[in-house]
Every structure is written in structure tokens, then in C-alpha cells.
Enzyme design. Structure first.
Site, PDB file in Angstrom:
ATOM      1  CD1 TRP A  49      -2.371  -2.126   1.624  1.00 41.73           C
ATOM      2  CD2 TRP A  49      -3.064  -0.988  -0.165  1.00 41.73           C
ATOM      3  NE1 TRP A  49      -3.437  -2.810   1.073  1.00 41.73           N
ATOM      4  CE2 TRP A  49      -3.872  -2.138  -0.025  1.00 41.73           C
ATOM      5  CE3 TRP A  49      -3.315  -0.127  -1.236  1.00 41.73           C
ATOM      6  CZ2 TRP A  49      -4.927  -2.436  -0.899  1.00 41.73           C
ATOM      7  CZ3 TRP A  49      -4.363  -0.420  -2.113  1.00 41.73           C
ATOM      8  CH2 TRP A  49      -5.153  -1.560  -1.938  1.00 41.73           C
ATOM      9  CG  ASP A  82      -3.163   4.211   4.105  1.00 40.09           C
ATOM     10  OD1 ASP A  82      -4.226   4.032   4.746  1.00 40.09           O
ATOM     11  OD2 ASP A  82      -2.890   3.603   3.051  1.00 40.09           O
ATOM     12  CE  LYS A 141      -8.539  -2.720   3.915  1.00 36.92           C
ATOM     13  NZ  LYS A 141      -7.800  -1.827   3.046  1.00 36.92           N
TER      14      LYS A 141
HETATM   15  C1  LIG Z   1      -7.235  -1.426   1.885  1.00 34.95           C
HETATM   16  C2  LIG Z   1      -6.161  -0.430   1.969  1.00 34.95           C
HETATM   17  C3  LIG Z   1      -6.064   0.630   1.061  1.00 34.95           C
HETATM   18  C4  LIG Z   1      -7.009   0.780  -0.108  1.00 34.95           C
HETATM   19  O1  LIG Z   1      -8.219   1.237   0.364  1.00 34.95           O
HETATM   20  P1  LIG Z   1      -9.452   1.574  -0.612  1.00 34.95           P
HETATM   21  O2  LIG Z   1     -10.387   2.237   0.344  1.00 34.95           O
HETATM   22  O3  LIG Z   1      -9.954   0.263  -1.144  1.00 34.95           O
HETATM   23  O4  LIG Z   1      -8.972   2.482  -1.672  1.00 34.95           O
HETATM   24  C5  LIG Z   1      -5.066   1.568   1.241  1.00 34.95           C
HETATM   25  N1  LIG Z   1      -4.203   1.469   2.262  1.00 34.95           N
HETATM   26  C6  LIG Z   1      -4.249   0.452   3.155  1.00 34.95           C
HETATM   27  C7  LIG Z   1      -3.261   0.395   4.265  1.00 34.95           C
HETATM   28  C8  LIG Z   1      -5.229  -0.528   3.034  1.00 34.95           C
HETATM   29  O5  LIG Z   1      -5.291  -1.526   3.920  1.00 34.95           O
END
Ligand SMILES: *Cc1c(COP(=O)(O)O)cnc(C)c1O
Length: 356
Positions: free
Chosen positions: A100, A167, A191
Site C-alpha cells: 500500500w 494511511d 476495514k
Molecule cells: C485497503 C487499503 C487501502 C485501499 O483502500 P481503498 O479504500 O480500497 O482504496 C489503502 N491502504 C491500506 C493500508 C489498506 O489496507
């Protein structure tokens, strides 16, 4: 049928939240309409979105220096919109901790940003969080992925660096980070904060400046409209608000961190003593929310995933990039789910060790 769902995202919700949604579904607050049917310009929704903001402020102890935005397009959209809005010199730093982080780097580059990798654990197959020191050159900000969903690593504490952009998609509100040096926090809700369709951005207000970006990418315009420039994801914001209330009622982030540590320790302790399963992540870099492990034998891994599913332990398959298994133990996973997983791991090990 009842299962323990170990999916990495979209992921399980607290049972009490599902039950509240069920109760609210036919007629929200005696309106005769479900939340899916109400106008985003109604008082009903105004209360939901402002309540969600207040609950989030309380849970993170956010001061008035920060603005909260409820957006769409996932964390992936923010990989480019963050630098477009706040990277004044178009030059940022990034810590490379896996998939990511690399995606964030690629998208920022597409937006015309220079991205310096200031630390990386690539040489160690991303099995740890690398050491980071304050870079010499001046950078607009430093991007970190607090929890690496695929590799199963996380920052135990945030590094002592200025101007962090985080993030937090896969450990938002799961552990109690000190946020005073943070410029911006972002993540998809699916999540640890509810359902797909909602993206959270928390940003220091002094970073929200006039730009000539298109409106839907433009933090200044989005903030001015209280995240309602266009139709917001009404149901996803409502679901997030229920999750935030649930978390507040059970004692907030410090309490859920305790619980997450108990759940993950139970599983890691088993793995550390197992003669069949292993986890290759460095101990102090272990994620509380995404636990990766394998037998080292893809056929046996496959059998484990199938047998687990038959025993109502679902979605344990690891990400295709790393294979093996992954158990996501987000906030909504009860301790009993981790116990059921360890019981099954033990049983599988005793039945399959001899065959190897
Ligand atoms: C799942 C994830 C993403 C992508 O997220 P989306 O909302 O599907 O764009 C980005 N960064 C991390 C750390 C993730 O776990």
C-alpha cells in the site's frame, strides 16, 4: 448460520451494530423511512453526520485545529488528492513498508509529485518496520502506512518526525497513537470503521488552502460544504456513526487497544510455539489487526483454509501477493473469535504434523 469472519476488508461489524441497523431499517427515528431513503439535506441526516464528527473528535481527542472530511473514492483516491492539496513544493517523503505504501507512491507520482523513499524494509521482504531518521532535505510531508494490511506489520509507536501523513486504513482507532505531529490522517472505512463507500480524512485546518483543483478533489471546497458538496454516502456515514458510538461505549481507543493486544497475543503466542505454522514478521513490528502466517507448504495452507471454512472460520486466505493465511482481528472481532481460531489451529496441527 454464525461464523467468525477474518476478512481483511470489507470486514466484520460489531453484532450490536448489525442489530441496531436491523431495528432502524424500516423506520429511522420514527420517520417512516430507512436511512437509505432519507435526503442528505434533511435534519435527520444533518444530525447523523454532525454526531459522527463529534464522536470521532471525542475518540481521538482532536482539537479544533483539525477538520474532519467524509469523502468517497477510498484511500486510493487520497493517494493523489492529498499531495495535490497539501504538497506545496510537490516534494514528499515516503516510508516503503510494502504494497500500500508503493501504491501511495505510484499515485502521487502520477499527480506530478516527487517522492523520496526515506526508509524501506524491502530488502527484508517487508518483514519489519524500518528505522527512520529525520530527512536532511526539506519535504512537504512524510507519508507512513501505519499498518501494512498485506504484510502484517505495524508501527508500535509513531516515529518522532514532523509533518506526518498517515494511511490508517487497516488500524484506524485500533491502537492509541500519539497524533500531535500529524498533518493528516486518512483511510477507507470498510476495514475498521464500518462499510465500504466512505473515506475519512482528518486534516490540520491550516493546511486547507485555496487551490484551483476540481471541486471533488478540493479540500477547501469540501470542508466549506461540510462534506456535502454532492450527495455523500449517507448509509456508510450512518454505519460509521454506530461503530463510533459502540467504541465510545466500550471505553474508547485505549480500551480497544487492550482488547486487540489480548486477541493478537493469543494467536501470536500459539504461532511462536507451533511446529507447523510460522509467522515471519519481526516481533516488534507485528500488526495487531492483520496476522499473517503459513505452514510453508502451499498445499497444506490450502487444506487449512478449506477445513477452517468448514468449521465456520471464514476468509482466512492470505493476500495473493504473499500467499499463506491472514487472520484480520479488527476491533469488531470478539476475543472468542481469536480463541476459536487458536483451538482450530491446535487441532489442525495435531492432525497434520505426522503426515508431513
Ligand atoms: C485497503 C487499503 C487501502 C485501499 O483502500 P481503498 O479504500 O480500497 O482504496 C489503502 N491502504 C491500506 C493500508 C489498506 O489496507
Amino acid at each position: 448460520m454464525s461464523v467468525y469472519n477474518f476478512a481483511a476488508g470489507p470486514a466484520m461489524l460489531p453484532t450490536s451494530v448489525i442489530n441496531q441497523i436491523k431495528r432502524d431499517l424500516p423506520s429511522f427515528n420514527d420517520s417512516g423511512m430507512s436511512v437509505m431513503e432519507i435526503s442528505h439535506r434533511s435534519d435527520l441526516f444533518e444530525n447523523i453526520i454532525n454526531g459522527a464528527k463529534t464522536n470521532l473528535r471525542d475518540l481521538l481527542n482532536l482539537t479544533d485545529d483539525y477538520e474532519i472530511l467524509f469523502l468517497q473514492g477510498g484511500a486510493t483516491t487520497q493517494f493523489a488528492t492529498i499531495p495535490l492539496n497539501i504538497a506545496k513544493t510537490k516534494h514528499i517523503g515516503l516510508v516503503d513498508t510494502g504494497h500500500w505504501a508503493i501504491r501511495a507512491q505510484e499515485e502521487a507520482k502520477k499527480a506530478g509529485i516527487t517522492v523520496d523513499t526515506i526508509a524501506s524494509s524491502k530488502d527484508n521482504q517487508y518483514h519489519n518496520i524500518p528505522k527512520i531518521s529525520q530527512p536532511q532535505q526539506s519535504l512537504d510531508y512524510i507519508h507512513l502506512t501505519t499498518n501494512n494490511t498485506i504484510e502484517g506489520t505495524a508501527y508500535d509507536q509513531l516515529p518522532d518526525l514532523k509533518h506526518l501523513v498517515l494511511d490508517v486504513s487497516s488500524n484506524f482507532l485500533a491502537q492509541d497513537y500519539r497524533l500531535e505531529n500529524v498533518d493528516l490522517i486518512y483511510g477507507g472505512a470498510q476495514k475498521n470503521l464500518g462499510i465500504a463507500g466512505l473515506t475519512i480524512v482528518i486534516i490540520r485546518k491550516d493546511l486547507i488552502v485555496d487551490t484551483d483543483l476540481p471541486s471533488m478533489w478540493n479540500y477547501k471546497i469540501l470542508a466549506k460544504k461540510n462534506s456535502m458538496l454532492n450527495t455523500p454516502p449517507v448509509f456508510a456515514i450512518y454505519a460509521a456513526d454506530l461503530v463510533l458510538k459502540w467504541l465510545k461505549d466500550l471505553g474508547g481507543v485505549p480500551e480497544i487497544e487492550n482488547r486487540n493486544r489480548q486477541k493478537s497475543s493469543l494467536v501470536y503466542d500459539f504461532l511462536d510455539n507451533s511446529k507447523l505454522f510460522n509467522n515471519t514478521v519481526e516481533k516488534k513490528s507485528r500488526s495487531l489487526t492483520n496476522l499473517v502466517f503459513s505452514t510453508g507448504d502451499p498445499k497444506l495452507d490450502k487444506k487449512f483454509i478449506e477445513k477452517a471454512q468448514e468449521n465456520n472460520l471464514v476468509n482466512l486466505k492470505g493476500h495473493r501477493l504473499v500467499g499463506g493465511m491472514r487472520a484480520s482481528l479488527y476491533n469488531a472481532m470478539p476475543y472468542e473469535g481469536a480463541e476459536a481460531l487458536v483451538d482450530f489451529l491446535e487441532k489442525f496441527e495435531s492432525e497434520n504434523r505426522r503426515i508431513r
